[in-house]
Structures are given as structure tokens and as C-alpha cells.
Design a protein around this motif. Structure first.
Motif, PDB file in Angstrom:
ATOM      1  N   GLY A   1       0.798  -1.228   0.000  1.00 33.94           N
ATOM      2  CA  GLY A   1       0.000   0.000   0.000  1.00 33.94           C
ATOM      3  C   GLY A   1       0.821   1.265   0.000  1.00 33.94           C
ATOM      4  N   SER A   2       2.115   1.145   0.235  1.00 35.29           N
ATOM      5  CA  SER A   2       2.962   2.337   0.279  1.00 35.29           C
ATOM      6  C   SER A   2       3.402   2.750  -1.121  1.00 35.29           C
ATOM      7  CB  SER A   2       4.205   2.072   1.135  1.00 35.29           C
ATOM      8  OG  SER A   2       5.076   1.148   0.487  1.00 35.29           O
ATOM      9  N   PHE A   3       3.955   3.944  -1.206  1.00 33.83           N
ATOM     10  CA  PHE A   3       4.605   4.437  -2.414  1.00 33.83           C
ATOM     11  C   PHE A   3       6.032   4.803  -2.029  1.00 33.83           C
ATOM     12  CE2 PHE A   3       0.273   4.900  -3.658  1.00 33.83           C
ATOM     13  CZ  PHE A   3       0.215   4.995  -5.046  1.00 33.83           C
ATOM     14  N   THR A   4       6.945   4.655  -2.952  1.00 34.15           N
ATOM     15  CA  THR A   4       8.292   5.160  -2.767  1.00 34.15           C
ATOM     16  C   THR A   4       8.423   6.390  -3.654  1.00 34.15           C
ATOM     17  OG1 THR A   4       9.185   3.775  -4.538  1.00 34.15           O
ATOM     18  CG2 THR A   4       9.205   2.855  -2.313  1.00 34.15           C
ATOM     19  N   ALA A   5       9.565   7.049  -3.610  1.00 32.96           N
ATOM     20  CA  ALA A   5       9.730   8.243  -4.435  1.00 32.96           C
ATOM     21  C   ALA A   5       9.549   7.919  -5.912  1.00 32.96           C
ATOM     22  CB  ALA A   5      11.109   8.862  -4.199  1.00 32.96           C
ATOM     23  N   TYR A   6      10.031   6.727  -6.322  1.00 34.02           N
ATOM     24  CA  TYR A   6       9.902   6.320  -7.729  1.00 34.02           C
ATOM     25  C   TYR A   6      10.312   4.873  -7.878  1.00 34.02           C
ATOM     26  CZ  TYR A   6      11.102   5.820 -12.684  1.00 34.02           C
ATOM     27  OH  TYR A   6      11.196   5.377 -13.984  1.00 34.02           O
ATOM     28  N   ARG A   7       9.529   4.117  -8.631  1.00 30.82           N
ATOM     29  CA  ARG A   7       9.856   2.730  -8.951  1.00 30.82           C
ATOM     30  C   ARG A   7      10.112   2.642 -10.449  1.00 30.82           C
ATOM     31  NH1 ARG A   7       5.034  -0.901  -7.355  1.00 30.82           N
ATOM     32  NH2 ARG A   7       6.511  -2.569  -7.915  1.00 30.82           N
ATOM     33  N   ALA A   8      11.354   2.383 -10.809  1.00 32.03           N
ATOM     34  CA  ALA A   8      11.680   2.274 -12.226  1.00 32.03           C
ATOM     35  C   ALA A   8      11.084   1.016 -12.833  1.00 32.03           C
ATOM     36  CB  ALA A   8      13.196   2.283 -12.417  1.00 32.03           C
ATOM     37  N   ASP A   9      11.053  -0.064 -12.046  1.00 32.00           N
ATOM     38  CA  ASP A   9      10.515  -1.336 -12.512  1.00 32.00           C
ATOM     39  C   ASP A   9       9.323  -1.715 -11.646  1.00 32.00           C
ATOM     40  OD1 ASP A   9       9.962  -3.834 -13.476  1.00 32.00           O
ATOM     41  OD2 ASP A   9      11.875  -4.744 -12.880  1.00 32.00           O
ATOM     42  N   THR A  10       8.140  -1.373 -12.101  1.00 31.58           N
ATOM     43  CA  THR A  10       6.943  -1.672 -11.301  1.00 31.58           C
ATOM     44  C   THR A  10       6.571  -3.147 -11.356  1.00 31.58           C
ATOM     45  OG1 THR A  10       5.542  -1.053 -13.185  1.00 31.58           O
ATOM     46  CG2 THR A  10       6.006   0.651 -11.542  1.00 31.58           C
ATOM     47  N   GLY A  11       7.254  -3.908 -12.198  1.00 28.45           N
ATOM     48  CA  GLY A  11       6.987  -5.335 -12.250  1.00 28.45           C
ATOM     49  C   GLY A  11       7.709  -6.094 -11.157  1.00 28.45           C
ATOM     50  N   ALA A  12       8.714  -5.468 -10.579  1.00 28.66           N
ATOM     51  CA  ALA A  12       9.471  -6.099  -9.491  1.00 28.66           C
ATOM     52  C   ALA A  12       8.873  -5.680  -8.152  1.00 28.66           C
ATOM     53  CB  ALA A  12      10.933  -5.680  -9.561  1.00 28.66           C
ATOM     54  N   PRO A  13       8.837  -6.590  -7.179  1.00 27.68           N
ATOM     55  CA  PRO A  13       8.272  -6.235  -5.873  1.00 27.68           C
ATOM     56  C   PRO A  13       9.119  -5.186  -5.165  1.00 27.68           C
ATOM     57  CG  PRO A  13       9.356  -8.372  -5.778  1.00 27.68           C
ATOM     58  CD  PRO A  13       9.303  -8.000  -7.222  1.00 27.68           C
TER      59      PRO A  13
END
Length: 425
Positions: free
Chosen positions: A90-102
Motif C-alpha cells: 500500500g505504500s509508495f516510494t519516491a519512484y519505482r523504475a521497474d513496477t513489475g518487481a516487488p
């Protein structure tokens, strides 16, 4: 309230590849100055062309908020990009380059600021109830014992993080004061950071970002703007505006009992201090970065405008909004930085003005040019809009047949399209 990080923290993050907390203290720089690597392809649906590593979710969130404030309908790709940044918890990080990876909480822990900003934006555009609910559950789980939040889970509460989380609860239709831990609410955490009658006279009513090593509180303009906004129970997209009220500085003297103020009195005292600071500098706040003596801080001035307007001091807020309008040409970020442009738009909206334009500057046009073309602009008749659904995809456009009838003697049928819900959860 715009995402800022200390120079040492940014350097450490680049070397170690870990998330770091932003500070509202001296020695900070905007991470928008970090450009994307040459030839690096930016994600589809994202606003801005700078490297999103440290602020992708934040700048996307404020861009969507500003579009909503101006009456524009964001592109479905923009909403989907933001929703797709959410981690499984449920959290967000500043940015996920690969949203397919956990997400890896050990390497990149959840970011309360990014999570809360995303909640505010997704609540505004609608159709993301599941995503919003999961993020709020995560924020509940990482609340500190003092009722507040730090930038990352387990870090000490700070005024800016508490503010953006309070805004998330408010935007989602929740009462922030009911989000408690050990009997402490977010407002308890905020008021514990306010300088009282024992402080120097010109600092009374201000808020600190965090207590110092020895527990001392140092007045901080950015933290004060954030805390005042939170104490009104509002997020960055100011909704119902209270009636115009006179400024009420912190009252000290024989009747002062030394107790922490209630949130409304705390907001009043903070607003009075903020207005005084703006007046001292001719309508704006000053940058706190080393070597930036007498340099205007445009972003924090926009934050101050929002805070003053939300707390019922629109006349004071408009003075600084007018200053911003007259100085936009001097602020390079106001040309094509989505977070900067959006911040000014939200300031204009908070005062009751037109978020799309300021002093002849087409702010909406500038913002729209930094990302995916909006599905609709104010005044346009469009057949499409940003997604509105009851799930979490944010990409399905629904139309409802509300009525078809015959006008007496004319035999005319008509279809009425359903209206999009505002903040529908």
C-alpha cells in the motif's frame, strides 16, 4: 512542502542506492535540478523531464492536483502511471523504475510523503478507491507513538510529513484527528513542534521541522507553512474556504498557561508568524540554502500562500500570490518544472483565483506541456476523461444511460452522460 533533500543525503542516496528523508533545514536543494541521463527514456504518463528517481511520485501527484484544481481532466495514462507506482503493502516510494518487481522495504522503505501525496491526488481524480484505501491502511500502520509520521517508517515525526499525511486523510474523506496512536493524534504531534511564549518574541507561533538533538525547537518557515495547512485540516488542494479572519498572533503574558495550543489556535498563531515573515521580506520567503542570502524561495512562498488562504487569511495570501505572479519570469522552474508550476496553480486556487492563469501567464498550458495531454481542458466538450471506476485500474471510462424519453408532441429522445464524481470513494 515541495520535496527537498539535503546535499549530503542526496549524495549518500546516489552512492548507496537507498531512500533518504528530505529536510526542511538549511543546506537543501531541489532534486528537480538532477536531470535524466542522456538518452534515458522517461516513463509514459509521467510529468516532467528530469530524473524521477527522487521525486517522480511527488511531482506527478501535485501535477494531477493542479490539473483538477483548474478543471482539466488528466490523461488516463497519467493517472494509471501514478496508481501503478504503489507497492504491494500500500505504500509508495519516491519512484519505482521497474513496477513489475516487488518493492524491497529494506533497500527502499516506504515514503510517507510520496504515499500521502498520491492519496491526495488519486482521491481528487477519483476511481482509485482500492488504491487509496490500501495506502491509508499502510499510513495507519507506520504512525509514530506521538501521533505523527516521519519521512520513512520509524523515523522521528516532522512537521512536513505530518502535514502531507493529514492532507491525505482529509482528501480521502477521513477525519485526521481520529487517526490516533497511543491516544495521540497528528495534531498532538504538530502542536508539540510549535514555539511558544518561552521562545524569542519574533519566533513565537512558528513551527520547527523536528526537535534538535537536545530537544530545542528552531523556527522554520517551510515547516510553519506545512503545519498551518495541516492544522486547518486541509490538503494541498484547498476545498471549502473559511470566512476571512484577522490575524491572531500568539498571546503571551499573565494569562498564558504554557499548555500546547489546540489546533485552531495553533494554526492562527502559525499563520500570524508566517504573514509577518512574508511582510519582512516584501511578500516572499527566503531560501535557507548556504550562500543563498536574500534569495527568494518561490516554492515555499507558494506553500505559504496556500496555508494562509486555508486558514482564512486570503487577503494576506493574495499579497504574496501577487508577488509570485510578478516574479514568475525570474523563477526558471516556473517555465517547465511540473511541481513548481503546479505549486503556483494550487496557490492561486487556494485564494479563490483562477489556477489556470496568473498575471497573464498561462500556468495550465505550461503544466500540460510537461506531460501527457489532458483528456479535457476547462470549457472543452469532451467525450473522454480520466478514468473513474470503483476498482483500482484507473483506465476504464464508463458512460451511463440516465434517461431516454419523448418530449410531448415532439418525439425527441436524448441521452445524458453521467457526471464524474468528485473525490468519489
Amino acid at each position: 512542502m515541495f520535496l527537498r533533500r539535503s546535499i549530503p543525503a542526496v549524495a549518500a542516496a546516489v552512492v548507496l542506492g537507498v531512500a533518504v528523508a528530505p529536510t526542511a533545514s538549511a543546506g537543501t536543494v531541489s532534486t528537480d535540478a538532477i536531470s535524466a541521463s542522456p538518452g534515458k527514456k522517461l516513463p509514459k504518463g509521467l510529468y516532467g523531464t528530469n530524473d524521477p528517481k527522487y521525486d517522480g511520485v511527488w511531482r506527478q501527484s501535485v501535477a494531477l492536483l493542479a490539473l483538477d484544481a483548474a478543471g482539466a481532466k488528466p490523461a488516463r495514462a497519467a493517472v494509471a502511471w501514478l496508481a501503478g507506482q504503489q507497492c504491494d503493502d500500500g505504500s509508495f516510494t519516491a519512484y519505482r523504475a521497474d513496477t513489475g518487481a516487488p518493492c524491497d522495504a529494506k533497500k527502499t522503505p516506504g515514503d510517507t510523503n510520496a504515499t500521502a501525496a498520491a492519496v491526495q491526488a488519486l482521491s481528487a481524480v477519483g476511481g482509485q478507491s482500492k488504491t487509496v484505501a490500501e495506502s491509508l491502511t499502510w499510513l495507519d500502520s507506520v504512525q509514530n507513538k506521538d501521533g505523527g509520521w516521519g519521512y520513512n517508517p520509524g523515523s522521528p515525526s516532522d512537521a512536513n510529513s505530518v502535514s502531507v499525511v493529514v492532507g491525505a486523510y482529509a482528501a480521502a474523506g477521513k477525519q485526521p484527528e481520529k487517526a490516533t496512536k497511543n491516544g495521540k493524534s497528528p495534531y498532538d504531534a504538530l502542536t508539540s513542534l510549535q514555539l511558544g511564549c518561552d521562545a524569542d518574541k519574533d519566533a513565537r507561533g512558528a513551527f520547527a521541522y523536528q526537535p534538535g538533538k537536545d530537544g530545542e525547537l528552531a523556527a522554520n518557515d517551510d515547516a510553519t507553512a506545512a503545519a498551518v495547512l495541516a492544522a486547518t485540516g486541509s490538503g494541498m488542494l484547498v476545498g471549502e474556504r473559511s470566512a476571512e479572519r484577522p490575524l491572531e498572533p500568539l498571546k503571551c503574558g499573565k494569562d498564558a498557561d504554557g499548555k500546547a495550543l489546540g489546533r485552531k489556535a495553533a494554526a492562527d498563531a502559525g499563520a500570524a508568524r508566517l504573514a509577518a515573515r512574508l511582510d519582512e521580506n516584501g511578500g516572499h520567503l527566503l531560501a535557507a540554502t548556504p550562500g543563498a542570502k536574500d534569495t527568494p524561495d518561490y516554492a515555499n512562498t507558494a506553500d505559504a500562500v496556500v496555508a494562509l488562504a486555508a486558514s482564512g487569511h486570503r487577503d494576506e495570501a493574495k499579497k504574496s500570490l501577487n508577488w509570485l505572479g510578478a516574479k514568475l519570469s525570474s523563477w526558471d522552474k516556473s517555465r517547465n518544472d511540473p511541481a513548481a508550476v503546479a505549486g503556483v496553480m494550487l496557490a492561486a486556487h487556494a485564494t479563490g483565483g483562477d489556477p489556470a492563469k496568473l498575471k497573464g501567464t498561462d500556468l495550465l498550458g505550461r503544466l500540460a506541456a510537461t506531460g501527457p495531454k489532458p483528456a479535457g481542458m476547462p470549457g472543452e466538450k469532451t467525450a473522454g476523461a480520466a478514468a473513474k471506476d470503483d476498482g483500482d485500474s484507473g483506465t476504464v471510462l464508463r458512460w451511463s444511460l440516465l434517461g431516454a424519453g419523448l418530449a410531448a408532441g415532439a418525439g425527441v429522445g436524448f441521452l445524458i452522460s453521467s457526471r464524474r464524481k468528485k473525490r468519489g470513494l
